[in-house]
Design a protein around this motif. Sequence first.
Motif, PDB file in Angstrom:
ATOM      1  N   GLN A 170      -8.408 -16.989   0.345  1.00  0.00           N
ATOM      2  CA  GLN A 170      -7.688 -18.321  -0.016  1.00  0.00           C
ATOM      3  C   GLN A 170      -6.221 -17.999  -0.711  1.00  0.00           C
ATOM      4  O   GLN A 170      -5.349 -18.612  -0.606  1.00  0.00           O
ATOM      5  CB  GLN A 170      -8.481 -19.102  -0.996  1.00  0.00           C
ATOM      6  CG  GLN A 170      -7.986 -20.370  -1.417  1.00  0.00           C
ATOM      7  CD  GLN A 170      -8.841 -20.766  -2.723  1.00  0.00           C
ATOM      8  OE1 GLN A 170      -9.139 -20.416  -3.469  1.00  0.00           O
ATOM      9  NE2 GLN A 170      -9.266 -22.208  -2.397  1.00  0.00           N
ATOM     10  N   LEU A 171      -6.221 -16.866  -1.460  1.00  0.00           N
ATOM     11  CA  LEU A 171      -4.882 -16.433  -1.824  1.00  0.00           C
ATOM     12  C   LEU A 171      -3.723 -15.982  -0.771  1.00  0.00           C
ATOM     13  O   LEU A 171      -2.572 -16.529  -1.078  1.00  0.00           O
ATOM     14  CB  LEU A 171      -5.198 -15.447  -2.925  1.00  0.00           C
ATOM     15  CG  LEU A 171      -5.806 -15.708  -4.369  1.00  0.00           C
ATOM     16  CD1 LEU A 171      -6.199 -14.407  -5.271  1.00  0.00           C
ATOM     17  CD2 LEU A 171      -4.930 -16.516  -5.336  1.00  0.00           C
ATOM     18  N   TRP A 172      -4.448 -15.335   0.120  1.00  0.00           N
ATOM     19  CA  TRP A 172      -3.600 -14.621   1.212  1.00  0.00           C
ATOM     20  C   TRP A 172      -3.338 -16.071   2.129  1.00  0.00           C
ATOM     21  O   TRP A 172      -1.868 -15.764   2.616  1.00  0.00           O
ATOM     22  CB  TRP A 172      -4.408 -13.656   1.979  1.00  0.00           C
ATOM     23  CG  TRP A 172      -3.564 -13.071   2.817  1.00  0.00           C
ATOM     24  CD1 TRP A 172      -2.606 -11.789   2.575  1.00  0.00           C
ATOM     25  CD2 TRP A 172      -3.133 -13.103   4.320  1.00  0.00           C
ATOM     26  NE1 TRP A 172      -1.997 -11.417   3.456  1.00  0.00           N
ATOM     27  CE2 TRP A 172      -2.386 -11.932   4.732  1.00  0.00           C
ATOM     28  CE3 TRP A 172      -3.773 -14.038   5.148  1.00  0.00           C
ATOM     29  CZ2 TRP A 172      -1.973 -12.171   5.949  1.00  0.00           C
ATOM     30  CZ3 TRP A 172      -3.289 -13.931   6.657  1.00  0.00           C
ATOM     31  CH2 TRP A 172      -2.394 -13.009   6.977  1.00  0.00           C
ATOM     32  N   GLU A 222      -4.183 -18.870  10.386  1.00  0.00           N
ATOM     33  CA  GLU A 222      -3.959 -19.886   9.643  1.00  0.00           C
ATOM     34  C   GLU A 222      -2.569 -19.791   8.804  1.00  0.00           C
ATOM     35  O   GLU A 222      -1.845 -20.741   8.394  1.00  0.00           O
ATOM     36  CB  GLU A 222      -5.168 -19.885   8.586  1.00  0.00           C
ATOM     37  CG  GLU A 222      -5.104 -21.011   7.603  1.00  0.00           C
ATOM     38  CD  GLU A 222      -6.253 -20.946   6.710  1.00  0.00           C
ATOM     39  OE1 GLU A 222      -6.275 -21.557   5.413  1.00  0.00           O
ATOM     40  OE2 GLU A 222      -7.099 -20.182   7.160  1.00  0.00           O
ATOM     41  N   ARG A 223      -2.350 -18.273   8.467  1.00  0.00           N
ATOM     42  CA  ARG A 223      -1.198 -18.017   7.491  1.00  0.00           C
ATOM     43  C   ARG A 223       0.107 -18.190   8.369  1.00  0.00           C
ATOM     44  O   ARG A 223       1.257 -18.783   7.920  1.00  0.00           O
ATOM     45  CB  ARG A 223      -1.149 -16.836   6.932  1.00  0.00           C
ATOM     46  CG  ARG A 223      -0.144 -16.698   5.861  1.00  0.00           C
ATOM     47  CD  ARG A 223      -0.225 -15.444   5.206  1.00  0.00           C
ATOM     48  NE  ARG A 223       0.490 -15.669   3.870  1.00  0.00           N
ATOM     49  CZ  ARG A 223       0.888 -14.765   2.818  1.00  0.00           C
ATOM     50  NH1 ARG A 223       0.433 -13.480   3.083  1.00  0.00           N
ATOM     51  NH2 ARG A 223       1.623 -14.982   1.781  1.00  0.00           N
ATOM     52  N   VAL A 241      -1.191 -18.632  -9.844  1.00  0.00           N
ATOM     53  CA  VAL A 241      -1.372 -17.612  -8.631  1.00  0.00           C
ATOM     54  C   VAL A 241      -1.568 -16.404  -9.016  1.00  0.00           C
ATOM     55  O   VAL A 241      -2.220 -15.523  -8.686  1.00  0.00           O
ATOM     56  CB  VAL A 241      -0.606 -18.059  -7.535  1.00  0.00           C
ATOM     57  CG1 VAL A 241      -0.762 -16.785  -6.276  1.00  0.00           C
ATOM     58  CG2 VAL A 241      -0.853 -19.366  -6.700  1.00  0.00           C
ATOM     59  N   ALA A 242      -0.295 -15.912  -9.827  1.00  0.00           N
ATOM     60  CA  ALA A 242      -0.252 -14.509 -10.336  1.00  0.00           C
ATOM     61  C   ALA A 242      -1.478 -14.196 -11.129  1.00  0.00           C
ATOM     62  O   ALA A 242      -1.893 -13.175 -11.163  1.00  0.00           O
ATOM     63  CB  ALA A 242       1.173 -14.385 -10.907  1.00  0.00           C
ATOM     64  N   PRO A 294      -1.739  -5.773  -4.492  1.00  0.00           N
ATOM     65  CA  PRO A 294      -3.121  -4.938  -4.537  1.00  0.00           C
ATOM     66  C   PRO A 294      -4.353  -5.683  -3.951  1.00  0.00           C
ATOM     67  O   PRO A 294      -5.211  -5.092  -3.040  1.00  0.00           O
ATOM     68  CB  PRO A 294      -3.011  -4.294  -5.920  1.00  0.00           C
ATOM     69  CG  PRO A 294      -1.870  -4.871  -6.404  1.00  0.00           C
ATOM     70  CD  PRO A 294      -1.215  -5.852  -5.753  1.00  0.00           C
ATOM     71  N   VAL A 295      -4.272  -6.703  -4.194  1.00  0.00           N
ATOM     72  CA  VAL A 295      -5.664  -7.670  -3.751  1.00  0.00           C
ATOM     73  C   VAL A 295      -5.297  -7.552  -2.268  1.00  0.00           C
ATOM     74  O   VAL A 295      -6.572  -7.557  -1.495  1.00  0.00           O
ATOM     75  CB  VAL A 295      -5.581  -9.138  -4.765  1.00  0.00           C
ATOM     76  CG1 VAL A 295      -6.969  -9.992  -3.889  1.00  0.00           C
ATOM     77  CG2 VAL A 295      -5.446  -8.939  -6.003  1.00  0.00           C
ATOM     78  N   PHE A 296      -4.258  -8.105  -1.705  1.00  0.00           N
ATOM     79  CA  PHE A 296      -4.199  -8.191  -0.226  1.00  0.00           C
ATOM     80  C   PHE A 296      -4.473  -7.083   0.471  1.00  0.00           C
ATOM     81  O   PHE A 296      -4.992  -6.948   1.657  1.00  0.00           O
ATOM     82  CB  PHE A 296      -2.967  -8.909   0.184  1.00  0.00           C
ATOM     83  CG  PHE A 296      -2.562 -10.115  -0.564  1.00  0.00           C
ATOM     84  CD1 PHE A 296      -3.757 -11.179  -0.689  1.00  0.00           C
ATOM     85  CD2 PHE A 296      -1.191 -10.637  -0.491  1.00  0.00           C
ATOM     86  CE1 PHE A 296      -3.455 -12.294  -1.464  1.00  0.00           C
ATOM     87  CE2 PHE A 296      -1.087 -12.170  -1.134  1.00  0.00           C
ATOM     88  CZ  PHE A 296      -2.006 -12.664  -1.534  1.00  0.00           C
TER      89      PHE A 296
END
Length: 647
Positions: free
Chosen positions: A140-142, A172-173, A115-116, A154-156
Motif C-alpha cells: 500500500q505504501l509503495w 498499478e503504480r 507516510v514517513a 528500506p521498506v521498499f
Amino acid sequence: MLICLGFGHAAADPASLEGERKAFAEAWESARKGQHDAFRQAMPGLRRYLLYPYLQYEDFRHRRAQVPVETLSQFLDDHRDWAFTPALETAWLRSLGEQGRWDEVLQYGPKSSDVAVRCHVARARIKRGDTHDLAPVARQLWAAGSSQPDACDPVFAWLRDTGGITDGLAWERVALAMGARERNLARYAARFLDAEQRPWAERWRRQDLGDYRSLNQAVHWEAGERARQIIDFGLRRLARNDPDRAWELFQLLDDSQDWSEDTRGGLLAELALWSAVNRSPATPERLEAVPKAFRQDRLLEWQARYQVFEGDWTGASRTIAELSSTLQDDSRWLYWMARAALETGQVDEGNRQMAELASRATFYGFLAADVLDLPYTICPEPPRVPMEAIDGFRQHAAVQRALELRAVGLSNWARSEWRRAAQGVDDDTLRAAAAVAVEEGWPDAAISALGNSGDTRWYDWRFPLDYIELVRARSAQAGVDPSWVMGLMRSESALAADAISHAGARGLMQVTPHTATQLARRHKLTYQGRSQLLDPAANIMFGTTYMAEMLARFQGHPVLATGAYNAGPRAVDRWIADGYTGDPVVWIDTLPYFETRDYIPRVMAFATIYAWRLGQPVPRVSSRMPPIGLPQADPPGTAEVVCRAES
C-alpha cells in the motif's frame, strides 16, 4: 435574547496581561531567530501565561531529538486538544525513526497516518523480525502516484527482495504515476514489470509526452486491458483541449476495444462534456450518444450551458428539467429556466418564474428583478444570540487560546485553534461563535460561522464594513466604485487582512508579490516586500490600483475586469477572442473556468449588497454588465431595495 453589538466581558489585569504578551512575543521571536539561550531564559517567567505551552511546543520542536521520550509523550497527551499537537507528534515520530530508535517507534508510532512515520514503523517491524502481515502494508505504501519519503526506501527494498512487487502492483503504480503526470516515476515503476509488459508503460509515457494526439497508433496494439486503460485515460486527457480530435480517435478505436459498459459510458460522457465546454459544433450528436445512466448533473449542466449559448432555449428547458432537484432550485438554473420560458414565448410563465426568483438576494435574483424592473429584495434580520451562549463559547479553552494567539500576532495558530472550537458544533453555537468574532473584530471568522449556520440574512455581520474608510479613500484615488471594491474584497478574503493563499496571494484583496512589484513599477508606488501586503492600507492601495488597471484595459467593462482580477487578463483575452458578442450573463455562465464562472456573479452580488450597506444608490446588476463586444446601451440605473417574501 440579545442583539449582539457592543457587549463586553471581564478581562484580566490589563497591565499584567500586556506584560505577559510582550514577554511571550519576545520569546517567540528569539526562538524564530534561533536564539535558543534567550528563548529558554524567558520561559520560566511565563509559566502561568495561557500560551506557555506554545513556548514549550516551540522548544520541543527544536529539541525533539534530545527530549526524553517520556517527557514528550506526556506533553502530547496533556495537550491532545491543542492545535500544535498533530504537527509536533509527527515531527517527533519522524525523528525517532531517523535515529533508529525502533522500540520507541513501535511504541508510539503505529497510529500515525503520516507516510514517513508509517514507513519507519514498517522498518522497525522488519528490524525486530515482525513481518507477519507486513507485505500488504508495504504494498500500500509503495503503490502511490508520487515519490514517497526516503524513510520508505528500506521498506521498499525489503518488499522487492521478498518478491512482493508483483507485475500487477508495478502496473498499478505506473497507472497512478501517469495519472499524476509523474512520467519519471512511471518509468521507474515500469522496471518492476515483466519484460513483455514494459512496452505498455513506454507506450503510455510516449503518448503522454505527445498529449495523446497520436493515439491512432493504438489500432496496431494488441487488444486487452492495458490497451483499454491507456486509450481511456488518453482520450479523457485529450478531450480537455481538443475534443474533436479525441472524438475522431474514439470512433477509430471503439470497435477494436472490448469496453465494459461503465468504461464506455463514462468515456462517452467525458467526451461530450468537454465538447460542450469547448463549444464544438458536434456537441449535440455527442451528447445524444451518451447512455441515459451516464447523464449526470455535471454533464447536464454543461449541456444546458451549450444550449443557452447556442440559443436552443427549448432544449435548455428540457435539460434543466433533468437536473437533480437541488440544482433545479439553485438560483442560476431557476434564472435560465425562466429565461427559456420567455425566449420561447411563454411570457406569463417566464414572468411568474422571474418574479419568484426576484425575491432572492442573489446575483440571479437581482438579474430577475432587472428583467421585470422590480425592486431588489434584501430582508435583513438583526443578529440575536443569547448572552449565555456567547459566554459559553468564549469560555471554550480553544477559543481562549485562539483569541490570545491573535492578540500576540500568531494568526495562523489562532485560526487553527478557532477551527477546533467551531468544528462539528450546532447552529446555535455557530451563531455564538459569530458573535464572539464580531466583538473581537475578526470578520472572516464571523462570516465563516454564519456561512455554516445558514443565517444568510444577518447582513450586518456577513457583510461587515471594516476598512471602509481606507476603501473609500483609495477607491476615489483609483476611480473605482467602493461597493465594487468591498464586494471583491469580501469574495477574495472575507476581509481577512492576514490571508495568504496557496498561490502566495496575500491580504484583503489577495495581491500577489509579483503583481505588487509590477504595479509599483508602473505607478511609482512604494513596495517594500511581501510582508507589506498584509498591511490593510498597502493592500487596498495595490488592489484598487490593479482593479483600475483591469477596468481600463477592458474599456470600462466591470464583468471583464472582475474576471481578469480573478483569472488574469490573458485568460480573459482568450475567452473573448472567439468573437462572442452579446449577453454578458451567457458569457459568464459558459466560461470554462469554474472558479471564475462563480467568482464574477459572487462579486457582482456582493457589490450590490455593499452598495445597500453603504447607503449609496444601489446600481442594478445589469448596469455593471454591458454587452460583450458591443456598444454600451443606456444602463438600467438604480434599484429600490425592499423586503419581500424571501431573501
